[in-house]
Enzyme design. Sequence first.
Site, PDB file in Angstrom:
ATOM      1  N   PHE A 120       6.647   1.292  -4.136  1.00 62.39           N
ATOM      2  CA  PHE A 120       8.023   1.486  -3.681  1.00 62.39           C
ATOM      3  C   PHE A 120       8.575   2.877  -3.989  1.00 62.39           C
ATOM      4  O   PHE A 120       9.653   3.229  -3.536  1.00 62.39           O
ATOM      5  CB  PHE A 120       8.978   0.418  -4.254  1.00 62.39           C
ATOM      6  N   TYR A 132       2.897   4.683   0.921  1.00 61.12           N
ATOM      7  CA  TYR A 132       3.550   5.136   2.149  1.00 61.12           C
ATOM      8  C   TYR A 132       2.574   6.008   2.939  1.00 61.12           C
ATOM      9  O   TYR A 132       1.934   6.904   2.374  1.00 61.12           O
ATOM     10  CB  TYR A 132       4.803   5.939   1.817  1.00 61.12           C
ATOM     11  N   ASP A 172       0.850  -1.191   0.000  1.00 58.22           N
ATOM     12  CA  ASP A 172       0.000   0.000   0.000  1.00 58.22           C
ATOM     13  C   ASP A 172       0.887   1.243   0.000  1.00 58.22           C
ATOM     14  O   ASP A 172       2.093   1.147   0.196  1.00 58.22           O
ATOM     15  CB  ASP A 172      -0.994   0.004   1.156  1.00 58.22           C
ATOM     16  N   HIS A 200      11.430 -10.126   0.590  1.00 61.16           N
ATOM     17  CA  HIS A 200      11.121  -8.699   0.452  1.00 61.16           C
ATOM     18  C   HIS A 200      12.375  -7.875   0.768  1.00 61.16           C
ATOM     19  O   HIS A 200      13.202  -8.285   1.589  1.00 61.16           O
ATOM     20  CB  HIS A 200       9.994  -8.334   1.430  1.00 61.16           C
TER      21      HIS A 200
END
Length: 222
Positions: free
Chosen positions: A73, A62, A60, A180
Amino acid sequence: MAEGIPVPHAWADLPFFQQDWPAIAARLRDRDWLPGPGRVFAALELTPPEKVRVVILGQDPYPTPGHANGLAFSVTPETALPRSLRNIYAEMREDIGAAPPNGDLSHWARQGVLLLNTSLSVLPGQAGAHAKWGWEKLARQAVARAQAERPLAFILWGSHAQKALAGLPRPQDLVIESAHPSPLSARRGFFGSRPFGRVNDWLKARGEPPIDWALSETAAAE
Protein backbone atom coordinates in the site's frame (compact mmCIF):
# COMPACT_ATOMS: atom_id res chain seq x y z
CA MET A 1 18.77 -8.23 -12.62
CA ALA A 2 17.75 -10.65 -9.87
CA GLU A 3 21.21 -12.12 -9.46
CA GLY A 4 22.98 -11.14 -6.29
CA ILE A 5 19.89 -9.89 -4.42
CA PRO A 6 20.68 -10.52 -0.74
CA VAL A 7 18.18 -12.51 1.28
CA PRO A 8 17.07 -10.65 4.43
CA HIS A 9 19.28 -12.12 7.14
CA ALA A 10 16.62 -12.27 9.85
CA TRP A 11 14.28 -14.26 7.59
CA ALA A 12 16.85 -16.41 5.81
CA ASP A 13 15.77 -19.60 7.63
CA LEU A 14 12.37 -19.61 5.89
CA PRO A 15 12.00 -22.60 3.54
CA PHE A 16 10.95 -20.23 0.76
CA PHE A 17 14.47 -18.90 0.34
CA GLN A 18 15.94 -22.36 -0.23
CA GLN A 19 13.06 -23.97 -2.10
CA ASP A 20 11.34 -21.23 -4.12
CA TRP A 21 13.42 -18.08 -4.35
CA PRO A 22 16.13 -19.46 -6.70
CA ALA A 23 13.54 -20.27 -9.38
CA ILE A 24 11.79 -16.90 -9.00
CA ALA A 25 15.14 -15.09 -9.14
CA ALA A 26 16.00 -16.93 -12.34
CA ARG A 27 12.70 -15.84 -13.92
CA LEU A 28 13.36 -12.23 -12.94
CA ARG A 29 16.81 -12.24 -14.47
CA ASP A 30 17.24 -9.84 -17.41
CA ARG A 31 13.70 -8.47 -17.02
CA ASP A 32 12.52 -4.97 -16.19
CA TRP A 33 10.46 -5.46 -13.04
CA LEU A 34 9.20 -3.50 -10.07
CA PRO A 35 10.04 -2.45 -7.40
CA GLY A 36 13.48 -3.70 -8.45
CA PRO A 37 16.32 -5.55 -6.72
CA GLY A 38 17.00 -2.86 -4.13
CA ARG A 39 13.43 -2.82 -2.77
CA VAL A 40 12.01 -6.28 -3.40
CA PHE A 41 12.50 -7.41 0.22
CA ALA A 42 12.05 -3.98 1.81
CA ALA A 43 9.15 -5.13 4.02
CA LEU A 44 11.21 -7.96 5.51
CA GLU A 45 14.33 -5.83 5.88
CA LEU A 46 12.52 -3.03 7.74
CA THR A 47 10.52 -5.38 9.98
CA PRO A 48 12.44 -8.44 11.23
CA PRO A 49 10.36 -11.24 12.79
CA GLU A 50 11.06 -10.29 16.40
CA LYS A 51 9.76 -6.75 15.72
CA VAL A 52 6.49 -7.69 13.97
CA ARG A 53 3.41 -6.61 15.91
CA VAL A 54 0.87 -5.93 13.16
CA VAL A 55 0.35 -7.62 9.77
CA ILE A 56 -1.17 -5.80 6.79
CA LEU A 57 -1.22 -7.82 3.57
CA GLY A 58 -1.47 -6.43 0.05
CA GLN A 59 -1.48 -8.11 -3.37
CA ASP A 60 1.46 -6.93 -5.47
CA PRO A 61 3.59 -3.81 -5.99
CA TYR A 62 2.22 -0.83 -7.85
CA PRO A 63 2.96 -1.40 -11.57
CA THR A 64 3.74 2.27 -12.35
CA PRO A 65 7.52 2.86 -12.44
CA GLY A 66 8.69 5.02 -9.55
CA HIS A 67 5.64 4.40 -7.36
CA ALA A 68 6.27 1.17 -5.42
CA ASN A 69 8.80 1.17 -2.59
CA GLY A 70 8.51 -2.47 -1.56
CA LEU A 71 5.91 -2.04 1.18
CA ALA A 72 2.25 -3.01 0.77
CA PHE A 73 0.00 0.00 0.00
CA SER A 74 3.01 2.33 0.29
CA VAL A 75 4.43 4.62 -2.39
CA THR A 76 7.49 6.81 -2.70
CA PRO A 77 7.09 10.14 -0.84
CA GLU A 78 6.72 12.25 -3.97
CA THR A 79 4.00 10.03 -5.50
CA ALA A 80 0.37 11.17 -5.38
CA LEU A 81 -1.73 8.96 -3.12
CA PRO A 82 -3.25 5.98 -4.95
CA ARG A 83 -7.01 5.68 -4.53
CA SER A 84 -6.88 2.86 -1.99
CA LEU A 85 -4.32 4.67 0.14
CA ARG A 86 -6.39 7.85 -0.08
CA ASN A 87 -9.31 5.90 1.40
CA ILE A 88 -7.05 4.39 4.08
CA TYR A 89 -6.02 7.88 5.13
CA ALA A 90 -9.62 9.10 5.09
CA GLU A 91 -10.60 6.27 7.43
CA MET A 92 -7.58 7.00 9.62
CA ARG A 93 -8.62 10.63 10.02
CA GLU A 94 -12.10 9.51 11.06
CA ASP A 95 -10.60 6.91 13.39
CA ILE A 96 -7.70 8.68 15.11
CA GLY A 97 -7.95 12.25 13.82
CA ALA A 98 -4.77 12.40 11.71
CA ALA A 99 -2.96 10.83 8.76
CA PRO A 100 0.54 11.07 7.26
CA PRO A 101 1.19 13.86 4.74
CA ASN A 102 2.53 11.50 2.06
CA GLY A 103 2.20 7.89 1.01
CA ASP A 104 5.50 6.51 2.32
CA LEU A 105 4.63 4.00 5.06
CA SER A 106 8.21 3.21 6.07
CA HIS A 107 7.53 4.65 9.51
CA TRP A 108 4.82 2.02 10.04
CA ALA A 109 7.26 -0.74 9.11
CA ARG A 110 9.88 0.54 11.55
CA GLN A 111 7.32 0.34 14.36
CA GLY A 112 6.54 -3.30 13.71
CA VAL A 113 3.88 -3.23 10.99
CA LEU A 114 4.72 -5.94 8.45
CA LEU A 115 3.55 -4.46 5.13
CA LEU A 116 3.91 -7.52 2.96
CA ASN A 117 2.44 -8.22 -0.46
CA THR A 118 1.52 -11.74 -1.51
CA SER A 119 3.58 -11.14 -4.67
CA LEU A 120 6.78 -9.11 -4.34
CA SER A 121 7.38 -8.37 -8.02
CA VAL A 122 5.39 -7.10 -10.98
CA LEU A 123 5.97 -6.06 -14.57
CA PRO A 124 5.64 -2.36 -15.41
CA GLY A 125 2.06 -1.63 -16.37
CA GLN A 126 0.90 -5.22 -15.76
CA ALA A 127 -0.68 -5.61 -12.33
CA GLY A 128 -0.73 -9.21 -11.14
CA ALA A 129 1.76 -10.37 -13.75
CA HIS A 130 3.73 -12.45 -11.22
CA ALA A 131 0.81 -13.49 -9.04
CA LYS A 132 1.19 -17.19 -9.88
CA TRP A 133 4.95 -17.43 -9.48
CA GLY A 134 4.83 -18.91 -5.96
CA TRP A 135 5.49 -15.73 -3.99
CA GLU A 136 2.49 -16.37 -1.73
CA LYS A 137 4.41 -19.08 0.13
CA LEU A 138 6.69 -16.39 1.50
CA ALA A 139 3.81 -14.41 2.99
CA ARG A 140 2.43 -17.38 4.93
CA GLN A 141 5.85 -18.50 6.10
CA ALA A 142 6.83 -15.01 7.22
CA VAL A 143 3.63 -14.56 9.21
CA ALA A 144 4.00 -17.96 10.85
CA ARG A 145 7.60 -17.10 11.75
CA ALA A 146 6.51 -13.81 13.34
CA GLN A 147 3.77 -15.58 15.29
CA ALA A 148 6.44 -17.61 17.06
CA GLU A 149 7.59 -14.37 18.71
CA ARG A 150 4.30 -12.97 20.09
CA PRO A 151 0.56 -12.54 19.46
CA LEU A 152 -0.07 -10.40 16.38
CA ALA A 153 -2.72 -7.98 15.18
CA PHE A 154 -3.98 -8.80 11.68
CA ILE A 155 -5.59 -6.11 9.52
CA LEU A 156 -7.01 -8.06 6.58
CA TRP A 157 -8.56 -5.87 3.92
CA GLY A 158 -10.55 -7.75 1.29
CA SER A 159 -11.00 -11.38 0.35
CA HIS A 160 -7.53 -11.73 -1.17
CA ALA A 161 -5.77 -11.02 2.12
CA GLN A 162 -8.28 -13.02 4.12
CA LYS A 163 -7.87 -16.09 1.91
CA ALA A 164 -4.09 -15.76 1.65
CA LEU A 165 -3.65 -16.01 5.43
CA ALA A 166 -6.62 -18.28 6.16
CA GLY A 167 -5.98 -20.59 9.10
CA LEU A 168 -3.00 -18.67 10.49
CA PRO A 169 -4.58 -16.29 13.03
CA ARG A 170 -4.88 -17.85 16.50
CA PRO A 171 -7.21 -17.09 19.43
CA GLN A 172 -4.53 -14.92 21.05
CA ASP A 173 -4.18 -12.80 17.89
CA LEU A 174 -6.34 -9.80 17.04
CA VAL A 175 -8.06 -10.13 13.65
CA ILE A 176 -9.74 -7.17 11.97
CA GLU A 177 -11.37 -8.09 8.65
CA SER A 178 -13.21 -5.70 6.39
CA ALA A 179 -13.79 -4.86 2.75
CA HIS A 180 -10.79 -3.67 0.76
CA PRO A 181 -10.13 0.11 0.75
CA SER A 182 -10.38 0.19 -3.06
CA PRO A 183 -12.99 2.66 -4.35
CA LEU A 184 -14.90 -0.35 -5.68
CA SER A 185 -15.46 -1.82 -2.22
CA ALA A 186 -14.55 0.69 0.50
CA ARG A 187 -18.19 1.57 1.21
CA ARG A 188 -19.07 -2.08 1.77
CA GLY A 189 -17.51 -2.16 5.24
CA PHE A 190 -14.06 -0.62 5.08
CA PHE A 191 -15.25 2.85 6.01
CA GLY A 192 -16.22 2.80 9.66
CA SER A 193 -14.12 -0.27 10.52
CA ARG A 194 -11.74 1.83 12.67
CA PRO A 195 -8.77 -0.55 12.42
CA PHE A 196 -6.08 1.85 13.62
CA GLY A 197 -7.61 2.72 16.95
CA ARG A 198 -8.66 -0.89 17.56
CA VAL A 199 -5.12 -2.14 16.99
CA ASN A 200 -3.71 0.49 19.32
CA ASP A 201 -6.26 -0.32 22.03
CA TRP A 202 -5.25 -3.99 21.78
CA LEU A 203 -1.53 -3.19 21.91
CA LYS A 204 -1.95 -0.91 24.93
CA ALA A 205 -3.99 -3.59 26.71
CA ARG A 206 -1.01 -5.90 26.21
CA GLY A 207 1.35 -3.32 27.69
CA GLU A 208 2.92 -2.45 24.34
CA PRO A 209 3.35 1.03 22.85
CA PRO A 210 0.74 1.94 20.24
CA ILE A 211 1.59 2.45 16.58
CA ASP A 212 2.11 6.12 15.73
CA TRP A 213 0.18 5.77 12.48
CA ALA A 214 0.21 9.44 11.47
CA LEU A 215 3.93 10.07 11.97
CA SER A 216 5.59 11.27 8.76
CA GLU A 217 9.21 10.80 7.79
CA THR A 218 9.42 14.57 7.31
CA ALA A 219 8.11 15.27 10.79
CA ALA A 220 10.36 12.63 12.30
CA ALA A 221 13.41 14.26 10.74
CA GLU A 222 12.60 17.75 12.01
